[in-house]
Design an enzyme around this catalytic site. Structure first.
Site, mmCIF file in Angstrom:
data_model
loop_
_atom_site.group_PDB
_atom_site.id
_atom_site.type_symbol
_atom_site.label_atom_id
_atom_site.label_comp_id
_atom_site.label_asym_id
_atom_site.label_seq_id
_atom_site.Cartn_x
_atom_site.Cartn_y
_atom_site.Cartn_z
ATOM 1 N N CYS A 147 3.236 4.950 -50.750
ATOM 2 C CA CYS A 147 2.690 6.294 -51.486
ATOM 3 C C CYS A 147 2.672 7.850 -50.757
ATOM 4 C CB CYS A 147 0.800 6.465 -51.506
ATOM 5 S SG CYS A 147 0.572 4.850 -52.313
ATOM 6 N N TYR A 200 14.926 -1.488 -31.882
ATOM 7 C CA TYR A 200 13.694 -0.519 -32.118
ATOM 8 C C TYR A 200 13.445 -0.902 -33.303
ATOM 9 C CZ TYR A 200 15.865 1.423 -27.727
ATOM 10 O OH TYR A 200 16.987 1.631 -26.535
HETATM 11 N N1 PLP Z 1 17.289 1.609 -19.996
HETATM 12 C C1 PLP Z 1 16.006 2.382 -20.496
HETATM 13 C C2 PLP Z 1 14.728 2.648 -19.747
HETATM 14 C C3 PLP Z 1 15.560 3.111 -21.111
HETATM 15 O O1 PLP Z 1 15.320 3.907 -21.420
HETATM 16 C C4 PLP Z 1 16.355 2.852 -22.405
HETATM 17 C C5 PLP Z 1 16.114 3.311 -24.239
HETATM 18 O O2 PLP Z 1 16.316 3.947 -24.098
HETATM 19 C C6 PLP Z 1 17.636 1.477 -22.494
HETATM 20 C C7 PLP Z 1 17.389 1.025 -20.892
HETATM 21 C C8 PLP Z 1 18.497 1.299 -23.272
HETATM 22 O O3 PLP Z 1 18.947 1.886 -23.643
HETATM 23 P P1 PLP Z 1 20.113 2.250 -25.382
HETATM 24 O O4 PLP Z 1 19.317 0.990 -26.122
HETATM 25 O O5 PLP Z 1 20.846 2.936 -25.051
HETATM 26 O O6 PLP Z 1 20.912 0.334 -23.968
#
Ligand code: PLP
Length: 618
Positions: free
Chosen positions: A474, A517
């Site tokens: 919503c 993510y």
């Molecule tokens: N390592 C660190 C310290 C990060 O902050 C991040 C993500 O921001 C990553 C690795 C992974 O980055 P990516 O998913 O762009 O490879």
């Protein structure tokens, strides 16, 4: 589509009995991405006659799902692929997973730390894991030295450097001298002197940096890696036992198919080129300073897991947009209208015919304003008001498309000008989708990230409709009205081409590249829970064969209520109590049986999915 059918088919009929939406995980794709990353670095190292090796780690924050992490550890065992953790829970899951992995694999501990975090990291060494504590702040070194003294376990220490290299993309804020993380040059020197003083300089073995996710170009990568490589060499020359250069994450992926550094949804290089660039930059710095080539470590997350899963959801209904309702566009039967309104409408039509859309929109606004005023005074019919609102909406969409550049080509074209009365084509309809943006595509809402989306069936039929998508929450932000698809001039489109819904036939769509993510960032807005997931394995013994296995069946209503501190058992007790004293105005015949039936319905609801029940696929 075959996978979806199997996943939602009732268990009694040989299916998995899951409900939509569903995450399909393809472990073979995960395996392929991991092997490709390793072989890209192996190839670059061979070609450059580089003396070190590549030993990557997967940052578990990208996807902590047990299935994903354990598969990465298993697939990477033969080449010693490790894990990166950024918090205590992540460290514990990484420790547990790596116990089944290669003894060569690294376990890199990033993130801010307290004594307990450091203690866990040291215990990881005690159980035989190759664990490295990366300092994010200067003061952490004192904590590490204290805790390791107490436990009598020597740490392996890394330092995260704050580089001056910065990228301008969305994720570039992580980097640069004002970035959130890492140690400045002065702090690095101070840590070295503290370690020397404590006779622990031999513990300092790794230098780490991360210039942000989705590094747009090889030029920026080269800048960052060169800067870090020189820093690494300086540390080695200062007497630290340097062994590993950890270049962080940032290996980008191509969300929109352009493979261009200019696009904010893509990057201008391929994985192999990324690896070559890293190897060459490090080799060149080490040769210059006469330092032994380090082991190269990267923390690529997005590039490893994005491709492995597809988020599938169904469309449960649609509402027609202004275009189809206003077949006659801005035409209006003006006979019954007061002269003042006839005049405004006449001017609107003239502007429209002359392709003066700004003028036409101004008149549409005026028309709407006057009509509303007349309606409030009781001098106007609802039908007229509805029609005038439609005209306003048509004009509004034309203006919106003009703003995004979507339809600028159309707006200039005479044919559309002539065709103006039929309404310009933005979205023909809104498709209501059985999912929550906040749960399953949080990046779309939060940072404007786009993901490829397409229907997963009826692929031999031409999609004839343009739609926007609206989710179950919503919340007016719970919509998808930006897509990676481009118009002929390269502008982003605010509607998606799909098929028309057919009566009684379910319609399924897939969102791709969503394996990184989204799952952990997803929230419980409106209490829509984690969705079911299945693993789809290639069955090598049968042509085009595959095997579908349930990983989990998602959160039930009871589960999400529990997250908010409600106790489903207590809820049921309360319901039963009230069920036994029905309201006086009811005259229940056969109250015994009715109560049992109602209790059953309530109980079933608590153990069912938080999403809408969908019709079965045919
Ligand atoms: N390592 C660190 C310290 C990060 O902050 C991040 C993500 O921001 C990553 C690795 C992974 O980055 P990516 O998913 O762009 O490879």
């Amino acid at each position: 589509m075959e996978v979806v059918k199997k996943a939602i088919k009732p268990k009694s009929k040989g299916g998995l009995g899951l409900s939509m939406p569903i995450i399909l995980r393809f472990p073979d794709v995960l395996h392929h991405r991991l092997s490709k990353l390793q072989s890209s670095f192996d190839g670059a190292i061979r070609a450059a006659h580089y003396d070190g090796c590549y030993r990557g780690v997967f940052p578990v924050k990208c996807n902590q799902a047990r299935f994903v992490v354990e598969n990465i550890v298993e697939f990477g065992r033969s080449f010693g692929f490790g894990l990166e953790a950024g918090s205590k829970p992540e460290l514990l899951l990484a420790m547990a997973s790596l116990c089944k992995g290669s003894t060569e694999a690294l376990l890199v501990c990033n993130g801010y730390k307290d004594a307990e975090y450091i203690c866990l990291a040291l215990l990881a060494r005690r159980i035989g894991l190759n664990c490295i504590i990366v300092l994010e702040q200067e003061k952490e070194v004192d904590l590490v030295l204290n805790v390791s003294r107490k436990l009598s376990i020597d740490p392996v220490i890394g330092m995260r450097a704050k580089l001056s290299t910065k990228h301008a993309g969305h994720f570039g804020d992580t980097s640069g001298e004002k970035g959130k993380f890492g140690l400045s040059c002065a702090e690095i020197i101070s840590v070295v002197s503290k370690l020397r003083h404590a006779h622990k300089l031999h513990c300092l073995q790794l230098l780490h940096f991360h210039i942000g996710s989705q590094i747009p170009s090889l030029a920026i990568l080269n800048d960052g890696v060169s800067e870090a490589a020189h820093l690494y060499c300086e540390l080695a020359l200062m007497g630290a036992a340097m062994k590993i250069l950890d270049i962080g994450g940032g290996l980008g992926i191509d969300y929109d198919g352009t493979c261009s550094a200019q696009s904010d949804m893509s990057v201008g290089y391929r994985m192999e080129e990324y690896a070559v660039q890293v190897v060459q930059a490090v080799k060149s710095a080490c040769s210059r300073k006469g330092v032994k080539h380090p082991i190269l470590c990267s923390e690529s997350g997005r590039a490893i897991v994005s491709h492995h899963s597809v988020f599938v959801f169904n469309v449960f209904s649609s509402s027609t947009g202004t275009n189809t309702q206003t077949e006659k566009g801005v035409a209006l039967d003006v006979d019954d209208l007061p002269q003042e309104l006839k005049d405004i409408h006449g001017r609107l039509i003239s502007c429209a015919k002359a392709c003066d859309y700004n003028g036409a929109f101004e008149h549409a606004k005026m028309l709407k304003h006057r009509c509303c005023a007349l309606f409030k005074q009781g001098e106007f019919k609802l039908e007229h008001l509805a029609k005038i609102n439609e005209i306003y909406n048509v004009m509004y969409e034309v203006m919106e498309k003009g703003k995004t550049g979507v339809n600028s080509a159309h707006m200039e074209s005479n044919s559309v000008c002539a065709d103006y009365g039929v309404g310009s084509r933005s979205a023909d309809a809104t498709y209501h989708i059985n999912m929550s943006i906040f749960r399953s595509i949080p990046d779309l809402w939060a940072i404007g990230q786009l993901f490829p989306m397409i229907p997963i069936h009826r692929l031999l039929e031409e999609p004839t409709l343009r739609v926007t998508l609206s989710d179950l929450t919503c919340d007016s932000d719970g919509k998808v009205d930006r897509f990676i698809e481009k118009d002929s001039k390269g502008g982003k489109l605010n509607s998606l081409r799909v098929h028309e819904l057919e009566q009684g036939r379910p319609y399924y769509m897939g969102m791709f590249l969503a394996g990184a993510y989204q799952e952990a960032l997803g929230s419980l807005h409106n209490l829509f829970g984690a969705v079911a997931s299945v693993a789809v394995w290639k069955n090598r013994s049968v042509k085009h064969g595959f095997k579908v296995v349930e990983i989990n069946d998602g959160q039930t209503i009871g589960d999400v209520l529990r997250v908010m501190d409600y106790d489903p058992r207590e809820i049921m007790r309360t319901f039963k109590l009230h069920m036994n004293k029905p309201p006086l105005h009811l005259d229940p015949h056969n109250p015994e049986q009715e109560t049992t039936g109602f209790v059953h319905i309530l109980q079933r609801a608590l153990s069912s999915s938080t999403y809408l029940r969908s019709r079965r696929a045919t």
